[in-house]
Scaffold this motif. Structure first.
Motif, short mmCIF file in Angstrom:
data_model
loop_
_atom_site.label_atom_id
_atom_site.label_comp_id
_atom_site.label_asym_id
_atom_site.label_seq_id
_atom_site.Cartn_x
_atom_site.Cartn_y
_atom_site.Cartn_z
N SER A 1 0.66 -1.47 0.18
CA SER A 1 -0.56 0.31 0.42
C SER A 1 0.94 1.39 -0.21
N GLN A 2 2.00 1.60 0.23
CA GLN A 2 2.99 2.56 -0.31
C GLN A 2 3.65 2.56 -0.65
N ILE A 3 4.55 0.98 -1.07
CA ILE A 3 5.60 1.32 -2.13
C ILE A 3 4.59 1.83 -4.28
N LEU A 4 3.42 0.75 -3.75
CA LEU A 4 2.36 0.68 -5.29
C LEU A 4 2.58 2.59 -5.41
N PRO A 5 1.51 3.63 -4.94
CA PRO A 5 1.45 4.45 -4.98
C PRO A 5 3.14 5.81 -5.21
N ILE A 6 4.24 5.16 -4.29
CA ILE A 6 5.48 5.78 -5.10
C ILE A 6 6.17 5.32 -6.06
N VAL A 7 5.62 4.08 -6.46
CA VAL A 7 6.35 3.63 -7.77
C VAL A 7 5.35 4.30 -8.31
N PHE A 8 4.24 4.96 -8.66
CA PHE A 8 2.88 5.07 -9.08
C PHE A 8 3.32 6.63 -9.97
N ALA A 9 3.91 6.82 -9.02
CA ALA A 9 4.21 8.81 -9.06
C ALA A 9 5.51 8.90 -9.66
N LEU A 10 6.46 8.00 -9.47
CA LEU A 10 7.37 7.74 -10.03
C LEU A 10 8.13 7.87 -11.61
N LEU A 11 6.90 7.37 -12.14
CA LEU A 11 7.13 7.16 -13.08
C LEU A 11 6.42 7.85 -14.50
N ASP A 12 6.66 9.28 -13.43
CA ASP A 12 6.19 10.51 -14.28
C ASP A 12 7.38 10.99 -14.05
N ASP A 13 7.95 10.59 -13.26
CA ASP A 13 9.46 11.93 -13.77
C ASP A 13 10.59 11.61 -14.67
N ASN A 14 10.85 13.09 -14.49
CA ASN A 14 11.56 13.51 -15.62
C ASN A 14 12.53 12.87 -16.42
N THR A 15 12.72 12.15 -15.71
CA THR A 15 14.46 11.13 -15.94
C THR A 15 14.23 10.18 -16.78
N VAL A 16 14.52 9.23 -17.19
CA VAL A 16 14.89 8.89 -17.92
C VAL A 16 14.87 7.12 -17.16
N ALA A 17 16.39 7.65 -16.91
CA ALA A 17 16.65 6.41 -15.98
C ALA A 17 15.41 5.66 -14.49
N VAL A 18 14.90 7.41 -14.02
CA VAL A 18 14.14 6.85 -12.96
C VAL A 18 12.77 5.98 -13.63
N GLN A 19 12.37 6.68 -14.41
CA GLN A 19 10.93 6.15 -15.36
C GLN A 19 11.29 4.88 -15.32
N ALA A 20 12.71 4.43 -16.31
CA ALA A 20 13.05 3.01 -16.37
C ALA A 20 13.11 1.79 -15.42
N THR A 21 13.92 2.56 -14.00
CA THR A 21 13.79 1.73 -12.71
C THR A 21 12.93 1.49 -12.06
N SER A 22 12.14 2.76 -12.18
CA SER A 22 10.25 2.58 -11.84
C SER A 22 9.44 1.06 -12.23
N CYS A 23 9.96 0.94 -13.58
CA CYS A 23 9.20 -0.13 -14.20
C CYS A 23 9.96 -1.45 -14.10
N TYR A 24 11.00 -0.77 -13.26
CA TYR A 24 12.17 -2.51 -12.64
C TYR A 24 11.80 -2.95 -12.00
N VAL A 25 10.76 -1.69 -10.55
CA VAL A 25 10.67 -2.00 -9.60
C VAL A 25 8.95 -2.19 -9.56
N LEU A 26 8.25 -1.79 -10.10
CA LEU A 26 7.00 -2.47 -10.28
C LEU A 26 7.31 -3.81 -10.70
#
Length: 959
Positions: free
Chosen positions: A479-504
């Motif tokens: 319940s804490q991780i999924l909203p955080i990662v969901f928000a990070l999917l909108d990050d401006n940097t490619v590395a953060v976007q790709a890494t967020s998908c990896y977390v998912l």
């Protein structure tokens, strides 16, 4: 008299002719060199070329130095083929000539060439001549060769080593360096006197003498690393390190690199005398790692030595708290002081990520930087090895305390290092980290919302690593991780976007439907939008992987989305651009995962198209696409079952062929030190007797592993339809079970039990009716099933004795599956061997458990949990389930080692494992345990119920 004069004249003429041709070899004209080689070859077949070449070599003033140096190179190449044709007096003359040249030659390049010739002569002499040597009467026995074969050479070396002239002292150790193999094989009685020579030279006033002695002694130490004689020289290791450290301070990287190579070789030496210097070795390497004046390749070599010391002597390293603390602090400092991304290691091998990073960096990006070690990658790789290898009781707290301390720092580079190192350590320290998640996760969540993008990126990396390695405990934070990662999917940097998908991807693989349900609709739409909206391949690939994992988590609740997602995947599954192969493969993988999630009926409309695209991928020259295809075959076979059978005639022969391929190939070795003018080598048939080395095609290893998995899943799920393919499948898996690589052996152990399933389907309607412990009556197995089971269990019992723990665990799991399916008649033929091996594993006497003993490491009560031991204990429980009362007689042997794992000093996983095993035995054997209830079971149950770990309590209650 005239005859002698004629011979002398002929020799002089030969020397003159050879000298002219050698001179041509020194010209920068390829055609002239080739012609000279052709003309030289006939002359060099004649033994008289040896004295002629020596005449050229010693013709100082009459011949150019370059020609004389080439004469030495050629002489070294050819002398071995002619040595046996000389009588003893001739050999003596030749040896005297070489010693004379060595003692008087002022030119360094010529002198060094003569060193090579002398070393070759010594090797020939110490080897005892040869079978047709007229001076020895053949045979080359101890009397002909050995350490006394050329005493004058060693007298020369001893004299030169103490000469006032530094050139002479250096020469002595150049000779010893060239003679390493000969010394190691034939001159062991002279080791003590050599050690004295080396000890003196290591403190010589001349740097070049010190360096040459380090190189010569280092070569010898590397050669002797596994021999007991290494002890003679081990007390010189501190002196070597002193010389090398002085070289480091003046940036003499050659000597530093040589020393690091030697220290790496010594890391695995079983000698306690060598191990005693671990502290000095690690501290020297640490100084190299920290020294920014050294090339990164040299620093990375130093890091490898530290990592290897941790691997070979994990307990010794861990017990030295001060040493471990210094190493960890240095690694953290390197990461925090670097401007590089500390999450880049996640994607460095991904071409798409590299390309996207290049686009984002613009003109400042150098692609070569990604192929070279960096301070961050070096530090993270070393930290990962320390976390994986050193016992957690020593390494966990020092790492985590440093992470937490930096995460509370006001400086973003400190926070970056803290969260990155936590992610790096997650795999190796997974067990204690799972217990401490309540303390750690608030810091991870804070880092995920950090203002600094590098900290956020590293937080994603850490979340992914923790999600991958801290299952199932991490699922409680959904319940804490999924909203955080969901928000990070909108990050401006490619590395953060790709890494967020990896977390998912990592997090959702084990998540239950209720965990993903609140965000399912939003997640699918967000990932689909990312996939369609981005041009960054790395983000596309990771978004597809995250969609696949989301489907697995949602299970049948993903059914409403399969049409839309399959439409997206269908466009990607037909990509033909080589750069997009991975994206194509990811799309296929996603289809396979969706099949698992939604089941046969929901997936059936997409079955044919998915299989067509996967099979088409096999026609491409891409092992990556082949791997993805094999994974799809495995998953869809699980789902579609007997409906998969029509493709078996096409796929099984292909898989069998891939599994049977040789993943290694022989290639000609790189030429040695005298590798110039290869056309003049001793063999006229260059392709016949050259040195070859085995090159392993690692991509084929992974492909072969995938093929084994696919073959096993097809056998397990297509029922009787697989029976026609059992014989060829069994043959190729028996071959794979003897593969040299643990990756292949482990996967084979996984697949072998599946071969029993088609026979049971064909001959028993899918189930064998057997009774616990009943081996007196007729076997319920058909002759066909008996034959298949016997062959499978024979291979699996053999794999229980493998030296790789993971393979052993899979073999135990496979045996359990087979005997629980087929009953006691299946176990009976291998019972004695299987029980004995299981007991050997429980008592830590198996080959996979005795490796550490070679390096002086001993077992402690509180050693880390070995994952494969869970499979061993599960197999013991299966013995009770299958053998029933017949296993009671073995309880006195098995209960004591099982209870050892239940001690309070053992890690929680061990205690839970032992209690679970005792519970299985008590349930299966019932009254059979009564003689051991008071002495073993009751005390264990009471201790388990009072244990602080919930899993231990739960298993104790079950018992």
């Amino acid at each position: 008299m005239a005859s002698n004069e004629n011979a002398a004249a002929a020799a002089a003429a030969a020397a003159t002719q050879i000298a002219q041709l050698l001179a041509a070899l020194t010209h920068p004209d390829t055609n002239a060199i080739r012609e000279a080689e052709i003309n030289l070859k006939p002359l060099l077949k004649d033994p008289r070329c040896v004295p002629a070449l020596i005449d050229v070599l010693k013709a100082r003033g009459a011949q150019p130095d370059a020609v004389r140096q080439v004469a030495a190179v050629v002489l070294r190449k050819r002398i071995g083929g002619h040595w046996n044709h000389f009588d003893a007096p001739t050999k003596a003359v030749l040896k005297t000539e070489i010693l004379s040249i060595l003692s008087s030659e002022p030119q360094r390049i010529v002198r060094n060439g003569a060193v090579g010739v002398a070393a070759t002569m010594c090797k020939l002499e110490c080897g005892g001549g040869g079978a047709d040597d007229p001076s020895t009467g053949g045979g080359g026995g101890a009397g002909a060769g050995g350490g006394n074969a050329w005493p004058e050479l060693f007298q020369f070396i001893a004299s030169a080593a103490s000469d006032a002239n530094p050139d002479a002292r250096e020469l002595a150790f150049l000779l010893l360096d060239e003679m390493t193999e000969t010394i190691g094989l034939h001159l062991k009685p002279q080791f003590p006197s050599m050690a004295t020579l080396f000890a003196t030279a290591l403190t010589d006033s001349e740097t070049r003498v010190q360096n040459s002695s380090v190189k010569a002694l280092g070569q010898l130490l590397s050669y002797l690393a596994d021999e007991k004689e290494v002890d003679v020289f081990s007390n010189l290791i501190p002196a070597i390190i002193t010389v090398a450290d002085n070289c480091r301070k003046r940036s003499d990287e050659d000597t530093v690199s040589t020393t690091l190579d030697v220290l790496y070789d010594l890391s695995y030496s079983p000698s306690p005398a060598v191990a005693a210097h671990m502290n000095a070795i690690v501290l020297f390497c640490l100084e190299c790692i920290k020294d920014s004046n050294l090339e990164m390749g040299v620093r990375d070599s130093a890091a490898l030595v530290i990592a290897t010391q941790a691997e070979s002597k994990p307990k010794t390293f861990g017990k030295d708290e001060a040493l471990l603390s210094q190493v960890l602090e240095a690694l953290f400092n390197l990461i925090e002081n670097s401007q590089e991304s500390a999450a880049g290691a996640l994607f460095e091998s991904n071409p798409a990520w590299r390309e996207d990073m290049a686009d984002e960096a613009g003109d400042d990006f150098d692609p070569d930087d990604l192929d070279s070690p960096t301070e961050t990658s070096m530090a993270q790789g070393t930290l990962d090895m320390l976390a994986c290898e050193i016992p957690k009781k020593y390494v966990f707290q020092p790492i985590v305390s440093r992470c937490i301390g930096r995460l509370t720092s006001p400086h973003p580079h400190h926070r970056k290092a803290g969260i990155a190192c936590l992610g790096v350590a997650a795999e190796g320290c997974a067990e204690p980290l799972r217990e401490h998640l309540p303390d750690v996760m608030p810091h991870v969540f804070a880092a995920a919302g950090d203002a600094d993008p590098q900290v956020r990126e590293c937080a994603c990396f850490a979340l992914g690593q923790i999600s991958e390695h801290c299952q199932p405990e991490i699922l409680g934070y959904a319940s804490q991780i999924l909203p955080i990662v969901f928000a990070l999917l909108d990050d401006n940097t490619v590395a953060v976007q790709a890494t967020s998908c990896y977390v998912l991807e990592m997090f959702c693989e084990r998540l239950e439907p209720e965990g993903v349900r609140p965000l399912l609709d939003a997640l699918v739409k967000k990932l689909a939008a990312m996939l369609e909206g981005t041009t960054k391949r790395s983000v596309q690939e990771m978004a597809v992987a995250a969609l696949a994992a989301t489907a697995v988590a949602a299970e049948e609740e993903f059914a409403p989305y399969i049409g839309g997602v399959a439409a997206l995947m269908s466009r990607l599954m037909v990509l033909t651009d080589e750069k997009l192969y991975t994206l194509r493969g990811r799309a296929l993988e996603c289809m396979g995962h969706m099949a698992i999630a939604v089941g046969k009926d929901n997936f059936r409309p997409y079955f044919q198209d998915t299989m067509r695209c996967a099979c088409e991928g096999l026609t491409f020259d891409s092992t990556d696409l082949h791997e993805f295809a094999y994974a799809v075959f495995a998953n869809i076979a699980k789902v579609m079952g007997e409906e998969f059978a029509p493709v078996l005639p096409e796929l099984v022969p292909h898989l069998v062929k891939v599994i049977g391929e040789d993943e290694g190939q022989l290639e000609q070795a790189v030429e040695d030190k005298a590798g110039q003018f290869s056309g003049l080598d001793d063999s006229d048939e260059e392709d016949e007797d050259g040195n070859y080395v085995l090159h392993v095609r690692t991509a084929l290893l992974e492909s072969k592993k995938g093929a084994i998995t696919a073959l096993g899943e097809m056998a397990a799920h297509t029922g009787a339809a697989f029976c026609p393919y059992l014989e060829e499948s069994m043959t190729v898996l028996q071959q794979a079970a003897n593969n040299w690589h643990p990756l292949i052996k482990g996967e084979t152990a996984d697949a072998l039990p599946s071969l029993v399933v088609p026979s049971v389907a064909a001959h028993h309607g899918g189930e064998i009716q057997w009774e616990k412990g009943d081996i007196g009556g007729a076997s319920p197995m058909s002759p066909h099933t008996t034959a298949v089971t016997s062959a499978v269990l024979a291979e699996l019992v053999a794999l229980m004795k493998d030296d790789d723990g993971e393979t052993v665990g899979k073999a135990c799991e496979g045996i359990q599956a087979v005997i629980e399916l087929c009953g006691p008649h299946a176990l009976a033929p291998v019972a004695s061997d299987c029980l004995a091996t299981a007991h050997m594993l429980l008592t830590k006497q198996a080959p996979c458990q005795r490796v550490d003993e070679l390096y002086g490491e001993v077992f402690d009560d509180d050693d880390d949990h070995d994952e494969f031991m869970t499979n061993v204990c599960d197999l013991v429980g299966a013995f009770g389930r299958v053998m029933g009362p017949h296993f009671v007689q073995y309880l006195p042997q098995f209960l004591p080692p099982i209870c050892t794992y239940a001690k309070s000093s053992r890690p929680p996983s061990d205690r839970a494992m032992a209690m679970g095993c005792l519970g299985e035995l008590s349930q299966e054997l019932e009254k059979g345990i009564q003689d051991h209830w008071q002495s073993v079971f009751l005390p264990a149950v009471l201790a388990g119920l009072a244990d602080p770990d919930d899993n231990v309590k739960r298993n104790a209650a079950f018992c």
